[in-house]
Design a protein around this motif. Structure first.
Motif, PDB file in Angstrom:
ATOM      1  N   ARG A   1      37.718  36.443  36.218  1.00  0.00           N
ATOM      2  CA  ARG A   1      36.414  35.952  36.644  1.00  0.00           C
ATOM      3  C   ARG A   1      36.566  34.633  37.405  1.00  0.00           C
ATOM      4  NH1 ARG A   1      32.589  39.168  34.464  1.00  0.00           N
ATOM      5  NH2 ARG A   1      33.140  40.254  32.568  1.00  0.00           N
ATOM      6  N   ARG A   2      37.359  34.664  38.452  1.00  0.00           N
ATOM      7  CA  ARG A   2      37.600  33.487  39.276  1.00  0.00           C
ATOM      8  C   ARG A   2      37.556  33.889  40.749  1.00  0.00           C
ATOM      9  NH1 ARG A   2      36.605  31.509  35.007  1.00  0.00           N
ATOM     10  NH2 ARG A   2      38.037  30.500  33.610  1.00  0.00           N
ATOM     11  N   LEU A   3      37.632  32.906  41.636  1.00  0.00           N
ATOM     12  CA  LEU A   3      37.641  33.160  43.064  1.00  0.00           C
ATOM     13  C   LEU A   3      38.925  33.874  43.460  1.00  0.00           C
ATOM     14  CD1 LEU A   3      36.279  32.678  45.814  1.00  0.00           C
ATOM     15  CD2 LEU A   3      37.482  30.496  45.920  1.00  0.00           C
ATOM     16  N   ALA A   4      38.803  34.977  44.178  1.00  0.00           N
ATOM     17  CA  ALA A   4      39.960  35.745  44.647  1.00  0.00           C
ATOM     18  C   ALA A   4      39.623  36.338  46.005  1.00  0.00           C
ATOM     19  CB  ALA A   4      40.310  36.850  43.650  1.00  0.00           C
ATOM     20  N   THR A   5      40.647  36.826  46.681  1.00  0.00           N
ATOM     21  CA  THR A   5      40.425  37.400  48.011  1.00  0.00           C
ATOM     22  C   THR A   5      39.482  38.594  47.970  1.00  0.00           C
ATOM     23  OG1 THR A   5      42.446  38.694  47.761  1.00  0.00           O
ATOM     24  CG2 THR A   5      42.627  36.604  48.941  1.00  0.00           C
ATOM     25  N   ASP A   6      39.405  39.255  46.838  1.00  0.00           N
ATOM     26  CA  ASP A   6      38.527  40.422  46.717  1.00  0.00           C
ATOM     27  C   ASP A   6      37.389  40.216  45.716  1.00  0.00           C
ATOM     28  OD1 ASP A   6      40.179  40.355  44.516  1.00  0.00           O
ATOM     29  OD2 ASP A   6      40.622  42.496  44.513  1.00  0.00           O
ATOM     30  N   GLN A   7      37.063  38.950  45.434  1.00  0.00           N
ATOM     31  CA  GLN A   7      35.984  38.680  44.480  1.00  0.00           C
ATOM     32  C   GLN A   7      35.299  37.358  44.796  1.00  0.00           C
ATOM     33  OE1 GLN A   7      36.133  39.708  40.149  1.00  0.00           O
ATOM     34  NE2 GLN A   7      36.541  37.533  39.979  1.00  0.00           N
ATOM     35  N   THR A   8      33.986  37.383  44.911  1.00  0.00           N
ATOM     36  CA  THR A   8      33.224  36.162  45.145  1.00  0.00           C
ATOM     37  C   THR A   8      32.941  35.467  43.819  1.00  0.00           C
ATOM     38  OG1 THR A   8      31.119  37.304  44.977  1.00  0.00           O
ATOM     39  CG2 THR A   8      32.089  37.142  47.172  1.00  0.00           C
ATOM     40  N   VAL A   9      32.601  34.188  43.912  1.00  0.00           N
ATOM     41  CA  VAL A   9      32.186  33.427  42.726  1.00  0.00           C
ATOM     42  C   VAL A   9      31.017  32.533  43.111  1.00  0.00           C
ATOM     43  CG1 VAL A   9      34.447  33.370  41.612  1.00  0.00           C
ATOM     44  CG2 VAL A   9      33.802  31.528  43.152  1.00  0.00           C
ATOM     45  N   GLY A  10      30.272  32.134  42.109  1.00  0.00           N
ATOM     46  CA  GLY A  10      29.217  31.166  42.313  1.00  0.00           C
ATOM     47  C   GLY A  10      29.775  29.762  42.142  1.00  0.00           C
ATOM     48  N   LEU A  11      29.177  28.813  42.850  1.00  0.00           N
ATOM     49  CA  LEU A  11      29.549  27.406  42.696  1.00  0.00           C
ATOM     50  C   LEU A  11      28.569  26.794  41.712  1.00  0.00           C
ATOM     51  CD1 LEU A  11      30.247  26.480  46.417  1.00  0.00           C
ATOM     52  CD2 LEU A  11      31.869  27.219  44.660  1.00  0.00           C
TER      53      LEU A  11
ATOM     54  N   VAL B   1      36.119  34.310  49.904  1.00  0.00           N
ATOM     55  CA  VAL B   1      37.344  33.945  50.621  1.00  0.00           C
ATOM     56  C   VAL B   1      37.403  34.663  51.963  1.00  0.00           C
ATOM     57  CG1 VAL B   1      39.870  34.019  50.592  1.00  0.00           C
ATOM     58  CG2 VAL B   1      38.615  33.502  48.490  1.00  0.00           C
ATOM     59  N   VAL B   2      37.695  33.883  53.016  1.00  0.00           N
ATOM     60  CA  VAL B   2      37.844  34.416  54.362  1.00  0.00           C
ATOM     61  C   VAL B   2      39.314  34.370  54.784  1.00  0.00           C
ATOM     62  CG1 VAL B   2      37.225  34.077  56.788  1.00  0.00           C
ATOM     63  CG2 VAL B   2      35.540  33.662  54.998  1.00  0.00           C
ATOM     64  N   GLU B   3      40.015  33.290  54.380  1.00  0.00           N
ATOM     65  CA  GLU B   3      41.414  33.108  54.783  1.00  0.00           C
ATOM     66  C   GLU B   3      42.151  32.315  53.701  1.00  0.00           C
ATOM     67  OE1 GLU B   3      43.918  30.839  58.353  1.00  0.00           O
ATOM     68  OE2 GLU B   3      41.726  30.760  58.341  1.00  0.00           O
ATOM     69  N   VAL B   4      43.420  32.663  53.483  1.00  0.00           N
ATOM     70  CA  VAL B   4      44.269  31.943  52.541  1.00  0.00           C
ATOM     71  C   VAL B   4      45.460  31.394  53.309  1.00  0.00           C
ATOM     72  CG1 VAL B   4      45.686  32.085  50.463  1.00  0.00           C
ATOM     73  CG2 VAL B   4      43.618  33.487  50.656  1.00  0.00           C
ATOM     74  N   LYS B   5      45.646  30.070  53.299  1.00  0.00           N
ATOM     75  CA  LYS B   5      46.819  29.463  53.927  1.00  0.00           C
ATOM     76  C   LYS B   5      47.825  29.188  52.818  1.00  0.00           C
ATOM     77  CE  LYS B   5      44.593  27.393  57.891  1.00  0.00           C
ATOM     78  NZ  LYS B   5      44.499  26.209  58.739  1.00  0.00           N
TER      79      LYS B   5
ATOM     80  N   PRO C   1      49.513  29.414  47.627  1.00  0.00           N
ATOM     81  CA  PRO C   1      48.299  29.036  48.368  1.00  0.00           C
ATOM     82  C   PRO C   1      48.102  27.517  48.365  1.00  0.00           C
ATOM     83  CG  PRO C   1      47.829  30.782  46.796  1.00  0.00           C
ATOM     84  CD  PRO C   1      49.211  30.288  46.503  1.00  0.00           C
ATOM     85  N   ILE C   2      47.826  26.969  49.545  1.00  0.00           N
ATOM     86  CA  ILE C   2      47.573  25.531  49.653  1.00  0.00           C
ATOM     87  C   ILE C   2      46.166  25.237  50.165  1.00  0.00           C
ATOM     88  CG2 ILE C   2      49.981  24.817  49.879  1.00  0.00           C
ATOM     89  CD1 ILE C   2      49.527  24.749  52.936  1.00  0.00           C
ATOM     90  N   GLU C   3      45.535  26.259  50.730  1.00  0.00           N
ATOM     91  CA  GLU C   3      44.185  26.063  51.253  1.00  0.00           C
ATOM     92  C   GLU C   3      43.464  27.406  51.314  1.00  0.00           C
ATOM     93  OE1 GLU C   3      42.224  24.807  55.500  1.00  0.00           O
ATOM     94  OE2 GLU C   3      43.978  23.664  54.832  1.00  0.00           O
ATOM     95  N   LEU C   4      42.196  27.378  50.930  1.00  0.00           N
ATOM     96  CA  LEU C   4      41.350  28.567  51.049  1.00  0.00           C
ATOM     97  C   LEU C   4      40.223  28.242  52.011  1.00  0.00           C
ATOM     98  CD1 LEU C   4      40.873  29.550  47.288  1.00  0.00           C
ATOM     99  CD2 LEU C   4      42.523  30.494  48.890  1.00  0.00           C
ATOM    100  N   ARG C   5      39.961  29.140  52.914  1.00  0.00           N
ATOM    101  CA  ARG C   5      38.789  29.043  53.787  1.00  0.00           C
ATOM    102  C   ARG C   5      37.778  30.029  53.223  1.00  0.00           C
ATOM    103  NH1 ARG C   5      39.208  25.251  58.051  1.00  0.00           N
ATOM    104  NH2 ARG C   5      41.420  24.850  58.258  1.00  0.00           N
ATOM    105  N   VAL C   6      36.554  29.546  52.998  1.00  0.00           N
ATOM    106  CA  VAL C   6      35.542  30.395  52.374  1.00  0.00           C
ATOM    107  C   VAL C   6      34.224  30.336  53.136  1.00  0.00           C
ATOM    108  CG1 VAL C   6      36.541  30.154  50.062  1.00  0.00           C
ATOM    109  CG2 VAL C   6      34.749  28.600  50.783  1.00  0.00           C
ATOM    110  N   ASN C   7      33.451  31.387  53.007  1.00  0.00           N
ATOM    111  CA  ASN C   7      32.064  31.383  53.470  1.00  0.00           C
ATOM    112  C   ASN C   7      31.206  31.017  52.281  1.00  0.00           C
ATOM    113  OD1 ASN C   7      32.346  32.083  56.171  1.00  0.00           O
ATOM    114  ND2 ASN C   7      32.208  34.276  55.760  1.00  0.00           N
TER     115      ASN C   7
END
Length: 171
Positions: free
Chosen positions: A25-35, A44-48, A55-61
């Motif tokens: 139940r956390r943020l993942a490339t195939d799962q959204t989360v609430g803030l 998640v849109v991109e994982v650097k 992973p060092i950076e996540l780009r999210v919508n």
């Protein structure tokens, strides 16, 4: 008031992962989360990643929470933050009775746990800057911390006073 569209926010690595399973139940490339506390949803849109694949950076919508995009979980996050030193303490001695010569023949000083203090670098909300010494805060899901007298105008220091994750089965 939190900035709902921050350019940069910090999320604990414990709150993120590559892929989700039914119990994750956390943020993942195939799962959204609430803030937490703002009624927003992150996807998640991109994982650097670094050269080792970490992973060092996540780009999210970020979208406003509604009935159509209700997430399974909500995570902690910080957008307006300051860096702090966090000190966690564990048992000072390795044995229950360090003064007992039968249990610790070389005396209590030989029984000191060298790992009883762990220091971490943490991102904390900027509103805690310049808080008076001995002010206490709850760090969600972790424990209660008190501002240490080693704090300065440029560096906050927090000492763990009560852990929320204490396992009574540990010695």
């Amino acid at each position: 008031k939190q900035n709902l569209r921050p350019e940069k926010a910090v999320v604990s690595t414990q709150s993120t992962g590559d892929t989700a399973d039914k119990d994750y139940r956390r943020l993942a490339t195939d799962q959204t989360v609430g803030l937490k506390h703002v009624g927003m949803v992150a996807t998640v849109v991109e994982v650097k990643k670094d050269v080792s694949g970490k992973p060092i950076e996540l780009r999210v919508n970020i979208e406003k929470l509604d009935d159509k995009n209700k997430p399974r979980a909500f995570i902690q996050w910080v957008s307006d933050y300051t860096i702090a030193e966090v000190r966690n303490y564990t048992r000072l001695f390795n044995h229950r009775s360090p003064e007992d010569p039968e249990e610790v023949p070389d005396g209590f000083l030989s029984d000191v746990n060298p790992d009883s203090l762990k220091k971490y670098c943490a991102h904390v909300e900027s509103r805690v800057r310049n808080t008076p010494v001995y002010t206490s805060y709850q760090f969600e899901r972790i424990g209660y911390y008190t501002v240490d007298q080693d704090s300065t105008e440029t560096k906050m220091v927090f000492n763990n006073t009560v852990s929320l994750r204490e396992d009574s089965g540990k010695s």
